[in-house]
Design a protein around this motif. Structure first.
Motif, PDB file in Angstrom:
ATOM      1  N   LEU A  61       0.850  -1.179   0.000  1.00 26.20           N
ATOM      2  CA  LEU A  61       0.000   0.000   0.000  1.00 26.20           C
ATOM      3  C   LEU A  61       0.898   1.245   0.000  1.00 26.20           C
ATOM      4  CD1 LEU A  61      -2.740   1.470   0.353  1.00 26.20           C
ATOM      5  CD2 LEU A  61      -2.505   1.126   2.811  1.00 26.20           C
ATOM      6  N   GLY A  67       4.717   7.065   0.152  1.00 20.31           N
ATOM      7  CA  GLY A  67       3.296   6.777   0.278  1.00 20.31           C
ATOM      8  C   GLY A  67       3.040   5.738   1.373  1.00 20.31           C
ATOM      9  N   ARG A  69       4.892   5.236   3.997  1.00 23.60           N
ATOM     10  CA  ARG A  69       5.096   5.914   5.285  1.00 23.60           C
ATOM     11  C   ARG A  69       3.888   6.786   5.626  1.00 23.60           C
ATOM     12  NH1 ARG A  69      10.363   6.619   7.423  1.00 23.60           N
ATOM     13  NH2 ARG A  69       9.905   8.798   7.865  1.00 23.60           N
ATOM     14  N   ASP A  70       3.347   7.480   4.617  1.00 26.55           N
ATOM     15  CA  ASP A  70       2.160   8.307   4.841  1.00 26.55           C
ATOM     16  C   ASP A  70       1.045   7.485   5.471  1.00 26.55           C
ATOM     17  OD1 ASP A  70       3.263  10.625   3.867  1.00 26.55           O
ATOM     18  OD2 ASP A  70       2.469  10.398   1.846  1.00 26.55           O
ATOM     19  N   TRP A  71       0.772   6.317   4.873  1.00 29.89           N
ATOM     20  CA  TRP A  71      -0.292   5.458   5.394  1.00 29.89           C
ATOM     21  C   TRP A  71       0.054   4.930   6.776  1.00 29.89           C
ATOM     22  CZ3 TRP A  71      -5.115   4.875   3.788  1.00 29.89           C
ATOM     23  CH2 TRP A  71      -5.429   5.197   2.455  1.00 29.89           C
ATOM     24  N   PHE A  73       2.046   6.002   9.151  1.00 27.96           N
ATOM     25  CA  PHE A  73       2.055   6.968  10.256  1.00 27.96           C
ATOM     26  C   PHE A  73       0.694   7.626  10.444  1.00 27.96           C
ATOM     27  CE2 PHE A  73       6.761   7.427   9.074  1.00 27.96           C
ATOM     28  CZ  PHE A  73       7.067   6.287   9.800  1.00 27.96           C
ATOM     29  N   ALA A  74      -0.229   7.438   9.523  1.00 23.65           N
ATOM     30  CA  ALA A  74      -1.602   7.917   9.713  1.00 23.65           C
ATOM     31  C   ALA A  74      -2.397   6.846  10.454  1.00 23.65           C
ATOM     32  CB  ALA A  74      -2.244   8.243   8.373  1.00 23.65           C
ATOM     33  N   MET A  76      -1.351   4.451  12.242  1.00 19.28           N
ATOM     34  CA  MET A  76      -0.860   4.092  13.582  1.00 19.28           C
ATOM     35  C   MET A  76      -1.738   4.734  14.660  1.00 19.28           C
ATOM     36  SD  MET A  76       2.568   6.394  14.151  1.00 19.28           S
ATOM     37  CE  MET A  76       2.487   8.193  14.176  1.00 19.28           C
ATOM     38  N   TRP A  77      -2.317   5.887  14.350  1.00 18.93           N
ATOM     39  CA  TRP A  77      -3.210   6.540  15.318  1.00 18.93           C
ATOM     40  C   TRP A  77      -4.480   5.719  15.509  1.00 18.93           C
ATOM     41  CZ3 TRP A  77      -1.309  10.122  18.310  1.00 18.93           C
ATOM     42  CH2 TRP A  77      -0.215  10.879  17.852  1.00 18.93           C
ATOM     43  N   MET A 144      11.415   2.761  16.596  1.00 14.20           N
ATOM     44  CA  MET A 144      12.056   3.009  15.298  1.00 14.20           C
ATOM     45  C   MET A 144      11.669   4.357  14.728  1.00 14.20           C
ATOM     46  SD  MET A 144      12.343  -0.198  12.816  1.00 14.20           S
ATOM     47  CE  MET A 144      10.773  -0.918  13.201  1.00 14.20           C
ATOM     48  N   TYR A 145      10.452   4.806  15.074  1.00 13.31           N
ATOM     49  CA  TYR A 145       9.934   6.073  14.560  1.00 13.31           C
ATOM     50  C   TYR A 145      10.673   7.243  15.213  1.00 13.31           C
ATOM     51  CZ  TYR A 145       6.214   9.414  13.192  1.00 13.31           C
ATOM     52  OH  TYR A 145       5.495  10.458  12.672  1.00 13.31           O
ATOM     53  N   LYS A 146      10.938   7.137  16.527  1.00 17.71           N
ATOM     54  CA  LYS A 146      11.575   8.228  17.274  1.00 17.71           C
ATOM     55  C   LYS A 146      12.750   7.717  18.100  1.00 17.71           C
ATOM     56  CE  LYS A 146       9.013  11.336  15.678  1.00 17.71           C
ATOM     57  NZ  LYS A 146       9.552  11.183  14.343  1.00 17.71           N
TER      58      LYS A 146
ATOM     59  N   ASN B  34      -3.581   3.689  -3.282  1.00 14.59           N
ATOM     60  CA  ASN B  34      -2.254   4.291  -3.415  1.00 14.59           C
ATOM     61  C   ASN B  34      -2.336   5.752  -3.824  1.00 14.59           C
ATOM     62  OD1 ASN B  34      -1.043   1.958  -2.743  1.00 14.59           O
ATOM     63  ND2 ASN B  34      -0.502   1.354  -4.829  1.00 14.59           N
ATOM     64  N   SER B  37      -2.418   8.283  -1.077  1.00 12.02           N
ATOM     65  CA  SER B  37      -1.335   8.289  -0.093  1.00 12.02           C
ATOM     66  C   SER B  37      -0.946   9.693   0.324  1.00 12.02           C
ATOM     67  CB  SER B  37      -0.115   7.569  -0.659  1.00 12.02           C
ATOM     68  OG  SER B  37      -0.458   6.257  -0.979  1.00 12.02           O
ATOM     69  N   VAL B  40      -3.478  11.327   2.495  1.00 17.33           N
ATOM     70  CA  VAL B  40      -3.403  10.761   3.839  1.00 17.33           C
ATOM     71  C   VAL B  40      -2.220  11.366   4.584  1.00 17.33           C
ATOM     72  CG1 VAL B  40      -2.884   8.638   5.110  1.00 17.33           C
ATOM     73  CG2 VAL B  40      -4.566   8.608   3.279  1.00 17.33           C
ATOM     74  N   GLY B  41      -1.092  11.485   3.878  1.00 21.56           N
ATOM     75  CA  GLY B  41       0.108  12.069   4.483  1.00 21.56           C
ATOM     76  C   GLY B  41      -0.131  13.516   4.896  1.00 21.56           C
ATOM     77  N   PHE B  44      -2.411  13.761   8.049  1.00 17.15           N
ATOM     78  CA  PHE B  44      -1.889  13.345   9.350  1.00 17.15           C
ATOM     79  C   PHE B  44      -0.527  13.939   9.689  1.00 17.15           C
ATOM     80  CE2 PHE B  44      -5.353  10.453   9.142  1.00 17.15           C
ATOM     81  CZ  PHE B  44      -5.673  10.237  10.466  1.00 17.15           C
ATOM     82  N   ASN B  48       1.384  14.575  13.361  1.00 19.06           N
ATOM     83  CA  ASN B  48       2.656  13.927  13.693  1.00 19.06           C
ATOM     84  C   ASN B  48       3.734  14.968  13.972  1.00 19.06           C
ATOM     85  OD1 ASN B  48       1.325  11.585  13.206  1.00 19.06           O
ATOM     86  ND2 ASN B  48       2.275  11.169  11.228  1.00 19.06           N
ATOM     87  N   MET B  55       8.131  16.875  21.267  1.00 18.46           N
ATOM     88  CA  MET B  55       9.178  15.992  21.767  1.00 18.46           C
ATOM     89  C   MET B  55      10.567  16.574  21.562  1.00 18.46           C
ATOM     90  SD  MET B  55       7.608  12.474  20.310  1.00 18.46           S
ATOM     91  CE  MET B  55       8.912  11.349  20.777  1.00 18.46           C
ATOM     92  N   LEU B 238      13.622  12.569  14.370  1.00 12.37           N
ATOM     93  CA  LEU B 238      13.781  11.217  14.906  1.00 12.37           C
ATOM     94  C   LEU B 238      13.457  11.191  16.398  1.00 12.37           C
ATOM     95  CD1 LEU B 238      17.023   9.975  13.152  1.00 12.37           C
ATOM     96  CD2 LEU B 238      14.726   9.085  12.856  1.00 12.37           C
TER      97      LEU B 238
END
Lengths: 199, 238
Positions: A61, A67, A69-71, A73-74, A76-77, A144-146, B34, B37, B40-41, B44, B48, B55, B238
């Protein structure tokens, strides 16, 4: 005929609305997390590095790394807040007192002569074991993210490659658990139990 | 190979062909997804980023012992070609919204205090390497040129045409270096000699190699960075 039918109807299992919601959100978010995660995996396979085995496009996906990563990290919430809400639900409704496996189930799974009781014990054991696995996926993912801000968390997993491997291994583990969980549910309550959870 | 190039986005014809051949509608919906994407990025990413900014502290990230360095793990990614720079003629320009625009030769830079750190370099592709970087803190260079109060960003221009932009808090972080040393050796050309960015708080693609110009600015320009303009997230903390 009539009394029997009525009896069967009364026995239909029913699930709380929230339990159904958690199941649905969990399944949808896990499918999105896995497919976007495999897209990220393909950027640099955990096993074998750049030349390692890549997952076929069919399972991915996001179209490309960004793309994916976009999915990831979205969603994950969605995934973690759902699990968090589930935790609160189990705590507030005191479901933790009788929904999770106890030493009785461990014993029953080993020695019980009652086939039904045995299935039920195994079902509860699997149901209980999936929770820490889901939490492990979040913990290793966050590390891994932070890794700079949560360096203590990243350090818990040892080195980077171990961390990646653990995060990756949660995927087949969750898939396996889901299968076993479904099969045991089928055994314990037949298709009616499965239906009751999703419909 | 460079940071996993974006596949040429699916053409309409290709998509139609695929849908024609596709038996399983479910697979098609995967392809359809796809295309969302980036949306979506974009939806969100602010959330983030806010969490990341919360942080982000100015305190240093814990470092590793020298024995933890992984010399073979640091892979080389370049988006184009490796520029040939004569270190004797090299100048780093620092300009923009600053009180004193300045140019530095490598000799000037090496006269400034050397900061050494052993940190984890994390690539967006998923791999990481523990590396020692030595160089001058960007913080120290900023003190010399004195960015104005309302500066919020820094742009980095590289000799190979790569470009990047950072938020000022990350620029002034005590472990953000203009590095000229790697694992105790002078930086190699492949790794960005004579001068590159190095930091434990940003993904690798933020850490430009062969940096020739740092420009402090109040606003972010539409071109945020080479990979960011193709869809990678901008903050990349990071």
């Amino acid at each position: 005929m009539a009394p029997t039918a009525a009896k069967q109807k009364a026995k239909l299992p029913s699930q709380a609305f929230l339990a159904k919601t958690f199941h649905w959100v969990n399944i949808i978010s896990l499918v999105l997390m896995t497919s976007s995660g495999l897209q990220i995996y393909n950027a640099n396979p955990v096993f074998g590095g750049r030349e390692g085995w890549h997952f076929p496009k069919l399972l991915l996906l996001g179209g490309w790394l960004s793309g994916g990563r976009d999915w990831h990290f979205a969603v994950m919430w969605l995934y973690s807040l759902n699990l968090f809400a589930y935790g609160l639900y189990v705590l507030i409704t005191r479901r933790y007192q009788h929904r999770f496996a106890s030493s009785n189930d461990l014993k029953a799974a080993r020695v019980s002569q009652n086939e039904k009781r045995k299935n039920y014990a195994w079902h509860r054991l699997v149901y209980t074991a999936i929770v820490p696995i889901l939490l492990l996926a979040i913990a290793s993912g966050l590390a891994m993210y932070k890794p700079a801000q949560l360096h203590w968390l990243a350090a818990l997993f040892g080195n980077w490659q171990t961390l990646r491997t653990i995060h990756f291994i949660t995927v087949p583990t969750v898939i396996l658990f889901t299968l076993v969980h479904s099969l045991l549910a089928l055994k314990v309550g037949s298709i009616r139990l499965i239906k009751s959870m999703f419909l | 190979m460079s940071l996993i190039l974006p596949k040429q986005s699916l053409s309409r014809r290709q998509l139609l062909q695929w849908s024609g051949f596709s038996v399983a509608g479910a697979l098609l919906s995967g392809c359809e997804l796809n295309r969302f994407s980036e949306t979506v990025g974009q939806t969100f990413e602010p959330l983030n980023q806010n969490i990341e900014a919360l942080m982000l502290a100015q305190r240093p990230v814990p470092e590793f012992p020298v024995s933890a360095i992984e010399p073979d793990k640091l892979l080389i990614n370049t988006f184009d070609s490796t520029p040939q720079i004569n270190p004797a003629e090299f100048r780093l320009t620092i300009d923009g919204e600053v009180t004193h625009s300045m140019q530095f030769s490598m000799a000037d830079i090496q006269k400034l205090p050397l900061t050494s750190m052993v940190i984890r370099h994390v690539c967006v592709e998923g791999w990481a390497a523990i590396v020692q970087w030595g160089g001058v803190r960007l913080q120290d260079l900023a003190k010399l040129v004195q960015p104005k109060n309302d500066v919020r960003y820094a742009y980095f221009k590289s000799a190979d045409g790569y470009y990047e932009s950072w938020d000022i808090a990350s620029v002034l972080h005590p472990q953000t270096l203009m590095a000229y040393q790697k694992n105790g050796q002078p930086l190699s050309v492949d790794n960005g000699a004579p001068l590159r960015l190095a930091s434990p708080i940003k993904l690798g693609y933020k850490q430009s190699k062969w940096v020739t110009q740092v420009t402090f600015l109040k606003d972010l320009m539409p071109m945020k960075g080479y990979w960011e303009d193709q869809g990678y997230e901008w903050f990349a903390g990071l």
